[in-house]
Design an enzyme around this catalytic site. Structure first.
Site, PDB file in Angstrom:
ATOM      1  N   ARG A 112      59.344  28.977  62.011  1.00 39.84           N
ATOM      2  CA  ARG A 112      58.711  30.210  61.526  1.00 39.84           C
ATOM      3  C   ARG A 112      59.047  31.334  62.496  1.00 39.84           C
ATOM      4  O   ARG A 112      58.870  31.173  63.714  1.00 39.84           O
ATOM      5  CB  ARG A 112      57.187  30.037  61.426  1.00 39.84           C
ATOM      6  CG  ARG A 112      56.799  29.025  60.377  1.00 39.84           C
ATOM      7  CD  ARG A 112      55.302  28.837  60.252  1.00 39.84           C
ATOM      8  NE  ARG A 112      55.010  27.706  59.385  1.00 39.84           N
ATOM      9  CZ  ARG A 112      53.811  27.169  59.199  1.00 39.84           C
ATOM     10  NH1 ARG A 112      52.774  27.695  59.834  1.00 39.84           N
ATOM     11  NH2 ARG A 112      53.645  26.143  58.398  1.00 39.84           N
TER      12      ARG A 112
ATOM     13  N   HIS B  84      50.644  15.580  51.929  1.00 40.97           N
ATOM     14  CA  HIS B  84      50.224  16.172  50.652  1.00 40.97           C
ATOM     15  C   HIS B  84      49.756  15.080  49.702  1.00 40.97           C
ATOM     16  O   HIS B  84      50.370  14.012  49.627  1.00 40.97           O
ATOM     17  CB  HIS B  84      51.381  16.945  50.024  1.00 40.97           C
ATOM     18  CG  HIS B  84      51.817  18.109  50.863  1.00 40.97           C
ATOM     19  ND1 HIS B  84      52.884  18.048  51.716  1.00 40.97           N
ATOM     20  CD2 HIS B  84      51.265  19.343  51.014  1.00 40.97           C
ATOM     21  CE1 HIS B  84      53.003  19.212  52.353  1.00 40.97           C
ATOM     22  NE2 HIS B  84      52.030  20.008  51.962  1.00 40.97           N
TER      23      HIS B  84
ATOM     24  N   LYS C 148      40.405  26.523  52.482  1.00 34.23           N
ATOM     25  CA  LYS C 148      40.776  25.449  53.413  1.00 34.23           C
ATOM     26  C   LYS C 148      39.633  25.152  54.379  1.00 34.23           C
ATOM     27  O   LYS C 148      38.801  26.014  54.655  1.00 34.23           O
ATOM     28  CB  LYS C 148      42.045  25.806  54.181  1.00 34.23           C
ATOM     29  CG  LYS C 148      42.018  27.128  54.912  1.00 34.23           C
ATOM     30  CD  LYS C 148      43.394  27.403  55.545  1.00 34.23           C
ATOM     31  CE  LYS C 148      43.446  28.801  56.112  1.00 34.23           C
ATOM     32  NZ  LYS C 148      44.713  29.129  56.748  1.00 34.23           N
TER      33      LYS C 148
ATOM     34  N   HIS D  31      46.860  19.842  50.777  1.00 31.93           N
ATOM     35  CA  HIS D  31      47.736  19.889  51.959  1.00 31.93           C
ATOM     36  C   HIS D  31      46.868  19.529  53.159  1.00 31.93           C
ATOM     37  O   HIS D  31      45.752  20.044  53.272  1.00 31.93           O
ATOM     38  CB  HIS D  31      48.255  21.300  52.244  1.00 31.93           C
ATOM     39  CG  HIS D  31      48.869  22.018  51.092  1.00 31.93           C
ATOM     40  ND1 HIS D  31      50.186  22.426  51.107  1.00 31.93           N
ATOM     41  CD2 HIS D  31      48.354  22.438  49.911  1.00 31.93           C
ATOM     42  CE1 HIS D  31      50.445  23.067  49.981  1.00 31.93           C
ATOM     43  NE2 HIS D  31      49.357  23.103  49.238  1.00 31.93           N
TER      44      HIS D  31
ATOM     45  N   GLN E 283      55.230  19.123  62.631  1.00 32.10           N
ATOM     46  CA  GLN E 283      53.817  18.902  62.339  1.00 32.10           C
ATOM     47  C   GLN E 283      53.628  17.662  61.469  1.00 32.10           C
ATOM     48  O   GLN E 283      54.528  17.271  60.734  1.00 32.10           O
ATOM     49  CB  GLN E 283      53.192  20.122  61.678  1.00 32.10           C
ATOM     50  CG  GLN E 283      53.809  20.528  60.363  1.00 32.10           C
ATOM     51  CD  GLN E 283      53.109  21.731  59.752  1.00 32.10           C
ATOM     52  OE1 GLN E 283      52.185  22.277  60.325  1.00 32.10           O
ATOM     53  NE2 GLN E 283      53.545  22.135  58.586  1.00 32.10           N
TER      54      GLN E 283
ATOM     55  N   CYS F  61      55.803  21.628  52.110  1.00 29.34           N
ATOM     56  CA  CYS F  61      55.075  21.461  50.836  1.00 29.34           C
ATOM     57  C   CYS F  61      55.970  21.469  49.591  1.00 29.34           C
ATOM     58  O   CYS F  61      55.879  20.551  48.768  1.00 29.34           O
ATOM     59  CB  CYS F  61      53.984  22.511  50.686  1.00 29.34           C
ATOM     60  SG  CYS F  61      53.382  23.221  52.204  1.00 29.34           S
TER      61      CYS F  61
ATOM     62  N   ASP G 166      52.565  16.672  58.610  1.00 29.20           N
ATOM     63  CA  ASP G 166      52.294  17.278  57.319  1.00 29.20           C
ATOM     64  C   ASP G 166      51.994  16.187  56.291  1.00 29.20           C
ATOM     65  O   ASP G 166      52.619  15.132  56.317  1.00 29.20           O
ATOM     66  CB  ASP G 166      53.585  17.993  56.899  1.00 29.20           C
ATOM     67  CG  ASP G 166      53.296  19.281  56.174  1.00 29.20           C
ATOM     68  OD1 ASP G 166      52.129  19.525  55.843  1.00 29.20           O
ATOM     69  OD2 ASP G 166      54.261  20.030  55.940  1.00 29.20           O
TER      70      ASP G 166
HETATM   71 ZN   LIG Z   1      51.571  21.884  52.607  1.00 25.43          ZN
END
Ligand SMILES: [Zn+2]
Length: 417
Positions: free
Chosen positions: A139, A161, A241, A287, A157, A110, A159
């Site tokens: 992580r 945005h 979310k 996101h 992933q 992000c 991902d």
């Molecule tokens: Zn994100």
């Protein structure tokens, strides 16, 4: 014989390899191998499925107006300090230092996408701006939470945005939900559940902002015909979310997709655009991910489909088997015709009997065999054999077009022969 692709078939053939030796267990081992460290590796067939999923999402995102980007895995501590991750997420980040510059592996992409947005002056006319990345993230999860290939410390992933204005939010979220629904159907999951995770006790932003954000996500879900279950207090600290959970054929639920509304990160990293009145305004950030971890999605697919993936996802879609060496040359032509049409074909042309090669292809979960004997070679035909034994003798061109039709994402049901 190790199944080979068109570009190496001549070499393999010249070595006179025999039938595939891999066991059923190996045939199904498409996914990354779990390791105690929480990292996995993708074997060739697993990586083939990974690439299919990646290409599928890439095409979908591009068509939906997303620009694909690539951002570094290793970034300075100072960057993560500004984004707020060092404080909020630091204990889950792998830290790297050379004594002069403290760095950390990215746990998510992000902030990097905000960095791209921040390059140059943005106008309201450019919005929404959409970025997508197959982000390689790390992580430092507690060892007790690791779960084979389902939960690892290193993963990629899908991902994405969106930087937009308030009035864009509901439409953008609805568009994402539509994309996600199509993708899940194509993978063989017609049903999924959705939940709205709302404000946690420890959060940024005032109540009015939370009221607005939660209402927008809920409205977008309802606009798509969904009725989200409420999960009180389970939102991110920066915003609410929607969470999407697949249900597999054994009735188990797997949370995969997510879409989150965020006004905090653009503020922390000072993202702005020029509003119609010439003032500087703060964009909102959405996101989202359709699959989440791609490795985990492969594992879920294998569970759901019992180790036998639908044709469009199969690492090897068709095994070409000449009955005897007299048809070896024609077998090469058939294999090339499939490969040229974008069908993943392998040669099963070893010295073993045809029946043994059929068993081997079955064990490798190859959905279709293309068997060629003397008659097929003479007439330019192939005999297509399904896993259930159903067989059809068709001209080569028709075989190619039939398999091409089945290779379309979502074509789950085998075409009747
Ligand atoms: Zn994100």
């Amino acid at each position: 014989m190790v199944p080979v692709r068109a570009d190496s078939r001549h070499k393999e053939r010249s070595h006179g390899r025999s039938r595939p030796q891999k066991s059923r267990r190996e045939a199904q081992a498409l996914a990354p191998s779990g390791r105690r460290a929480g990292h996995g590796v993708l074997h060739p067939r697993g990586y083939a499925v990974y690439r299919v999923l990646e290409d599928y999402v890439r095409r979908k995102m591009r068509r939906a107006g997303y620009a694909e980007v690539r951002t570094p895995q290793l970034l300075p501590k100072e960057f993560w300090g500004r984004s707020g991750h060092w404080d909020k997420f630091g204990e889950h980040m792998f830290r790297v230092g050379d004594g002069e510059l403290a760095m950390a592996l990215k746990p998510m992409s992000c902030p990097c996408h905000v960095q791209i947005f921040n390059k140059g002056l943005r106008s309201w006319r450019e919005l929404p701006i959409r970025y997508a990345e197959f982000g390689a993230c790390h992580r430092n999860e507690p060892s007790g939470s690791l779960h084979g290939i389902m939960r690892t410390r290193a993963f990629e992933q899908d991902d994405a945005h969106v930087f937009c204005r308030e009035q864009d939010v509901e439409g953008e979220v609805a568009c994402f939900i539509a994309l996600l629904g199509e993708a899940y159907r194509d993978l063989g999951f017609p049903d999924y559940e959705v939940a709205l995770a709302t404000r946690p006790a420890a959060r940024a932003g005032d109540d009015a902002t939370w009221d607005w954000s939660e209402a927008k996500l809920g409205d977008a879900a309802r606009r798509c015909g969904l009725a989200p279950q409420i999960k009180p207090g389970e939102g991110a600290f920066y915003g609410p979310k929607l969470e999407f959970a697949l249900r597999d054929r054994l009735g188990r639920s797997w949370q995969c997709g997510t879409v989150q509304l965020d006004g905090v990160l653009p503020q922390r990293l000072e993202a702005s655009y020029v509003a119609p009145d010439g003032s500087r305004a703060r964009p909102l950030m959405i996101h989202h991910a359709i699959f989440g971890s791609l490795g985990r999605m492969i594992a879920i697919l294998l569970e759901h489909h019992g180790g036998v993936l639908p044709f469009w996802l199969s690492p090897d879609q068709v095994a070409v088997a000449p009955i005897s060496k007299d048809q070896a040359g024609y077998g090469v032509d058939v294999l090339a015709a499939f490969e040229d049409a974008g069908i993943r074909a392998v040669a099963y042309d070893g010295a073993d009997t045809l029946s043994r090669r059929i068993v081997a292809a079955h064990e490798m979960a190859v959905p279709v065999m293309a068997i060629v004997g003397g008659r097929e070679m003479r007439d330019g035909r192939v005999s297509l054999r399904e896993r259930d034994g159903l067989q059809a003798d068709v001209p080569l061109a028709e075989a190619v077009s039939r398999l091409q039709a089945r290779a379309r994402p979502g074509a789950l049901v085998a075409e009747a022969l």
